[in-house]
Scaffold this motif. Structure first.
Motif, mmCIF file in Angstrom:
data_model
loop_
_atom_site.group_PDB
_atom_site.id
_atom_site.type_symbol
_atom_site.label_atom_id
_atom_site.label_comp_id
_atom_site.label_asym_id
_atom_site.label_seq_id
_atom_site.Cartn_x
_atom_site.Cartn_y
_atom_site.Cartn_z
ATOM 1 N N GLU A 138 0.845 -1.191 0.000
ATOM 2 C CA GLU A 138 0.000 0.000 0.000
ATOM 3 C C GLU A 138 0.883 1.244 0.000
ATOM 4 O OE1 GLU A 138 -3.174 -0.093 -0.361
ATOM 5 O OE2 GLU A 138 -3.315 -2.288 -0.230
ATOM 6 N N ALA A 139 0.319 2.349 -0.493
ATOM 7 C CA ALA A 139 1.075 3.590 -0.622
ATOM 8 C C ALA A 139 0.508 4.651 0.310
ATOM 9 C CB ALA A 139 1.049 4.078 -2.080
ATOM 10 N N GLY A 140 1.269 5.722 0.449
ATOM 11 C CA GLY A 140 0.813 6.843 1.258
ATOM 12 C C GLY A 140 1.695 7.065 2.460
ATOM 13 N N PRO A 141 1.880 8.319 2.864
ATOM 14 C CA PRO A 141 2.758 8.636 4.002
ATOM 15 C C PRO A 141 2.335 7.952 5.290
ATOM 16 C CG PRO A 141 2.185 10.612 2.784
ATOM 17 C CD PRO A 141 1.317 9.534 2.244
ATOM 18 N N ARG A 142 1.029 7.913 5.542
ATOM 19 C CA ARG A 142 0.566 7.298 6.780
ATOM 20 C C ARG A 142 0.859 5.799 6.791
ATOM 21 N NH1 ARG A 142 -5.673 6.602 8.743
ATOM 22 N NH2 ARG A 142 -5.233 5.789 10.850
ATOM 23 N N VAL A 143 0.638 5.171 5.637
ATOM 24 C CA VAL A 143 0.910 3.738 5.529
ATOM 25 C C VAL A 143 2.395 3.464 5.737
ATOM 26 C CG1 VAL A 143 0.972 1.767 3.961
ATOM 27 C CG2 VAL A 143 -1.062 3.209 4.075
ATOM 28 N N GLU A 144 3.233 4.268 5.089
ATOM 29 C CA GLU A 144 4.671 4.063 5.211
ATOM 30 C C GLU A 144 5.134 4.254 6.651
ATOM 31 O OE1 GLU A 144 6.522 6.661 2.444
ATOM 32 O OE2 GLU A 144 5.722 5.624 0.676
ATOM 33 N N ALA A 145 4.593 5.289 7.296
ATOM 34 C CA ALA A 145 4.964 5.541 8.689
ATOM 35 C C ALA A 145 4.519 4.396 9.589
ATOM 36 C CB ALA A 145 4.359 6.860 9.161
ATOM 37 N N ALA A 146 3.272 3.943 9.366
ATOM 38 C CA ALA A 146 2.755 2.849 10.184
ATOM 39 C C ALA A 146 3.553 1.567 9.964
ATOM 40 C CB ALA A 146 1.276 2.616 9.873
ATOM 41 N N LEU A 147 3.938 1.321 8.707
ATOM 42 C CA LEU A 147 4.703 0.108 8.418
ATOM 43 C C LEU A 147 6.075 0.165 9.090
ATOM 44 C CD1 LEU A 147 4.504 -2.570 6.931
ATOM 45 C CD2 LEU A 147 5.506 -1.480 4.921
ATOM 46 N N GLN A 148 6.691 1.349 9.096
ATOM 47 C CA GLN A 148 7.966 1.503 9.781
ATOM 48 C C GLN A 148 7.817 1.269 11.289
ATOM 49 O OE1 GLN A 148 9.569 5.331 8.779
ATOM 50 N NE2 GLN A 148 10.028 4.757 6.657
ATOM 51 N N VAL A 149 6.724 1.821 11.846
ATOM 52 C CA VAL A 149 6.455 1.612 13.268
ATOM 53 C C VAL A 149 6.262 0.122 13.555
ATOM 54 C CG1 VAL A 149 4.744 1.972 15.088
ATOM 55 C CG2 VAL A 149 5.527 3.908 13.712
ATOM 56 N N ALA A 150 5.502 -0.529 12.686
ATOM 57 C CA ALA A 150 5.241 -1.959 12.873
ATOM 58 C C ALA A 150 6.531 -2.772 12.806
ATOM 59 C CB ALA A 150 4.249 -2.455 11.826
ATOM 60 N N MET A 151 7.373 -2.444 11.834
ATOM 61 C CA MET A 151 8.627 -3.188 11.698
ATOM 62 C C MET A 151 9.552 -2.945 12.893
ATOM 63 S SD MET A 151 8.383 -5.064 9.048
ATOM 64 C CE MET A 151 6.592 -5.168 9.192
ATOM 65 N N ALA A 152 9.562 -1.690 13.388
ATOM 66 C CA ALA A 152 10.383 -1.383 14.548
ATOM 67 C C ALA A 152 9.918 -2.179 15.767
ATOM 68 C CB ALA A 152 10.347 0.112 14.848
ATOM 69 N N ARG A 153 8.579 -2.266 15.953
ATOM 70 C CA ARG A 153 8.055 -3.040 17.075
ATOM 71 C C ARG A 153 8.358 -4.526 16.892
ATOM 72 N NH1 ARG A 153 4.659 -3.290 21.376
ATOM 73 N NH2 ARG A 153 4.237 -1.055 21.372
ATOM 74 N N LEU A 154 8.162 -5.029 15.693
ATOM 75 C CA LEU A 154 8.446 -6.442 15.446
ATOM 76 C C LEU A 154 9.928 -6.739 15.679
ATOM 77 C CD1 LEU A 154 6.312 -7.207 12.257
ATOM 78 C CD2 LEU A 154 5.848 -7.897 14.614
ATOM 79 N N GLU A 155 10.785 -5.822 15.259
ATOM 80 C CA GLU A 155 12.222 -5.999 15.467
ATOM 81 C C GLU A 155 12.558 -6.080 16.950
ATOM 82 O OE1 GLU A 155 16.239 -3.294 14.916
ATOM 83 O OE2 GLU A 155 14.645 -3.134 13.401
ATOM 84 N N GLU A 156 11.974 -5.152 17.735
ATOM 85 C CA GLU A 156 12.265 -5.131 19.163
ATOM 86 C C GLU A 156 11.677 -6.340 19.875
ATOM 87 O OE1 GLU A 156 13.778 -4.321 22.761
ATOM 88 O OE2 GLU A 156 14.333 -3.459 20.810
ATOM 89 N N GLU A 157 10.464 -6.728 19.494
ATOM 90 C CA GLU A 157 9.866 -7.890 20.151
ATOM 91 C C GLU A 157 10.547 -9.184 19.710
ATOM 92 O OE1 GLU A 157 5.887 -8.194 21.079
ATOM 93 O OE2 GLU A 157 5.520 -6.036 21.303
ATOM 94 N N PHE A 158 11.057 -9.197 18.473
ATOM 95 C CA PHE A 158 11.867 -10.322 18.025
ATOM 96 C C PHE A 158 13.095 -10.457 18.919
ATOM 97 C CE2 PHE A 158 15.043 -12.380 15.345
ATOM 98 C CZ PHE A 158 14.324 -13.382 14.715
#
Length: 664
Positions: A138-158
């Motif tokens: 998906e495209a869009g600034p909000r989507v990109e920001a949310a995806l980065q947030v999600a990946m950061a959380r997944l990275e930390e919880e990993f």
């Protein structure tokens, strides 16, 4: 009508349905998404309308297709949105799913979420992973920001899952469980307690204490019958795989690999420290005292087997499970996680190989060589590409240098035997500490015949007496050199005794010890029966030399030579007999006083020597007393001259060579 899904699943189901439909125009993308979603638990199996069969009504669209139109619909799906379907409805549903995914991710990133972890709850974890997957593509600034947030959380919880899911790192778990339950063997050295090492010119041999203490760790049986440690619990591995699948699909492989490598590298290094392998520079290895270094070398041998056959083998397995979606990522993560541990092991081995040589290190170095030579192929097989080539080159280089250290140490040991200069003579002619040390050392060398025959091949030194070393193995030839140096040195040390008889006792004891050590071990095979027969003959010659040097003067008192030829009670004959008996008594009593303090070590050899004395002395004494007793009997001080009956002498001979303390 399908049954309503359980509470809490409506949003997940709706998002999943929309993801599938929105990806219908791309078969590859749909397959990838299905692979991600299929990693979750069985709740998606409840969704009978998630993946409609071909020709089935589109439940989400709420319409039924006339007969014969199914093929047209499938064709329209292949052609993409806008052909044969309601594009606006699909777009709206996709937007709604994306909005739900955004809202869920943002909620977890808000202060209201606090310090809670997504993966503390399986339900939360599934929703979050589905939301992250929904945003991909998906495209869009909000989507990109949310995806980065999600990946950061997944990275930390990993990261947190990796740390928290790691099994206990207690020393007993690693040592006892891996060594005993995996039945990993370590070279068995003979304890120094069984070896006399009082020779001042030689350092003490290593003392093997007990192997690791018993303990229970976390283990699982695998199909090939071996026992394997759970470095990470199986449930955690499954969850980590779900996270890895999503992050890899989202293009966050580098971040994932960095986290995995950092955490697992630290864990493996901690395991290495628990196993007793500390990071040491070459200078530190050179400075540490032998007792400490000996323990570290012993632990290195054990640790190498534990690491290669236990820890790294299991690390390779769980890395393959977690990163199954990307072979390149799997290889990178394992290599980065394991290389620190492997390099520290190899560096210590190299420091030992190029360090200062001394005879007491030899058996530990041989143990290190043996362990590395056996385990290097297994270690190489865990890696691939450049990493495998590097480990192969480094490992083989260390083996070469360890082999050089072995050869050099053996040569220095031979020089040490030749250069041993102690002037202390042992009371009683007992076995010299040098003899005990060298023969126990040589006997231990024979236990490494497989590797020493390889390492010593082509580096033998010629002996002057080549008759004993024909057709010998390289190790047999080397050991013969060492034993020859020892026997030469023992000949020199025999000269420290003024008494020729005691020299013979000393030589007899020491050669007997050498022969026994050879006869009762692998040395017999290496040196051969002919060598043993020759040395037993030499022991008999020493026995004969003792009898000649000790008893010739005693027996001379019992000969008729020099006695006056007179009859009756000739005063000249009586005077001569008194002098003979007096000389016999003095000589015999001196032998008794000194030689009962001497010690013949072997009981059988001791008894044989006593029998030889009795056979030589008793008949001569009995005959002499029988022929001349009447000449002195009845006279004054009769008992002063014939002090001993033959039976007394026979009984007293049994006291010889028992090592009794001399009277002051």
């Amino acid at each position: 009508m399908a049954a309503a899904p359980p509470d809490g699943q409506e949003k997940v189901i709706a998002a999943a349905q929309q993801i599938v439909k929105s990806l219908a125009n791309s078969k590859n993308a749909a397959d990838d998404m299905i692979r991600i979603l299929s990693g979750f638990d069985n709740r998606f199996s409840l969704m009978s309308d998630l993946f409609p069969a071909a020709g089935a009504p589109d439940a989400a669209a709420g319409s039924e297709l006339p007969e014969g139109d199914e093929e047209e619909v499938e064709y329209g799906r292949e052609r993409g949105p806008g052909y044969g379907g309601d594009d606006d409805d699909l777009e709206d549903e996709r937007d709604a799913a994306v909005e739900d995914a955004l809202r869920l991710i943002e909620q977890w990133d808000s202060p209201a979420a606090g310090d809670r972890l997504v993966f503390e709850s399986p339900e939360d974890a599934e929703e979050y992973l589905a939301a992250a997957a929904c945003l991909m593509g998906e495209a869009g600034p909000r989507v990109e920001a949310a995806l980065q947030v999600a990946m950061a959380r997944l990275e930390e919880e990993f990261r947190q899952l990796l740390i928290r899911g790691t099994a206990s790192l207690a020393a007993d778990d690693l040592h006892a469980s891996l060594l005993r339950r995996l039945s990993l063997t370590v070279p068995t050295f003979h304890s120094a307690s069984s070896v006399d090492l009082e020779c001042p010119s030689f350092a003490s041999q290593p003392d093997e204490g007990d192997e690791a203490a018993s303990a229970a760790g976390r283990w699982s049986s695998v199909s090939d019958g071996e026992i394997s440690p759970y470095l990470i619990s199986p449930d955690t591995v499954s969850t980590l795989k779900d996270i890895a699948d999503v992050m890899l699909r989202a293009g966050y492989g580098p971040e994932l690999c960095q986290v995995y490598s950092e955490v697992r590298r630290d864990t493996l290094m901690e395991c290495l420290a628990v196993l007793g392998v500390d990071k040491m520079s070459l200078e530190e290895v050179q400075r540490v005292e032998w007792g400490v270094l000996d323990g570290k070398m012993k632990k290195w041998i054990q640790a190498l087997r534990v690491v290669v056959q236990g820890l790294l083998a299991e690390e390779r397995r769980i890395c393959g499970q977690i990163l199954a979606a990307d072979a390149d990522a799997e290889e990178e993560c394992f290599t980065e996680a394991a290389k620190g541990c492997v390099l520290q092991l190899l560096n210590f081995g190299d420091a030992i190989a190029i360090g200062k040589r001394s005879s007491e290190k030899l058996f530990r170095i041989l143990g290190m060589y043996e362990a590395l030579a056996e385990l290097l192929p297994e270690l190489e097989a865990l890696f691939s590409g450049d990493a495998r080539d590097f480990i192969k080159e480094e490992g083989e280089g260390i083996l070469v240098r360890l082999g050089d250290a072995v050869r050099g140490t053996v040569a220095e040991f031979a020089n040490a035997i030749r250069g041993e200069t102690s002037r202390r003579s042992l009371p009683g002619g007992e076995i010299h500490p040098l003899t005990r040390y060298v023969m126990n050392y040589v006997r231990l060398l024979a236990d490494y015949s497989r590797w020493l025959n390889h390492l010593l091949d082509g580096c033998e030194t010629e002996l002057e007496n080549g008759g004993d070393n024909a057709d010998m193995t390289p190790l047999g030839h080397c050991l013969l050199i060492l034993i020859t140096h020892l026997l030469d040195k023992i000949e020199d040390k025999a000269k420290l005794y003024d008494d020729e008889a005691l020299q013979n006792i000393f030589l007899m004891n020491n050669l007997w010890y050498v022969v026994q050590k050879i006869k009762d071990s692998e040395l017999k095979t290496l040196l051969g029966d002919n060598w043993i027969r020759k040395r037993r003959g030499q022991i008999r010659r020493y026995s004969t030399g003792y009898l000649r040097s000790s008893w010739t003067r005693v027996l001379a008192c019992l000969r008729d030579d020099g006695l006056p030829h007179a009859t009756g009670s000739s005063s000249a004959l009586k005077a001569a007999l008194k002098e003979r008996f007096k000389s016999f008594n003095l000589a015999y009593e001196e032998l008794y006083r000194t030689q009962t303090a001497w010690r013949v070590v072997d009981p059988q050899l001791r008894e044989e020597l006593k029998i030889s004395i009795s056979e030589k002395v008793l008949p001569a004494y009995r005959s002499f007393v029988g022929r001349f007793r009447g000449q002195l009997e009845g006279g004054r001080n009769f008992a002063k001259y014939i002090k001993y009956n033959p039976e007394d002498v026979e009984n007293q001979v049994s006291d010889f060579f028992e090592g009794k303390k001399l009277n002051a």
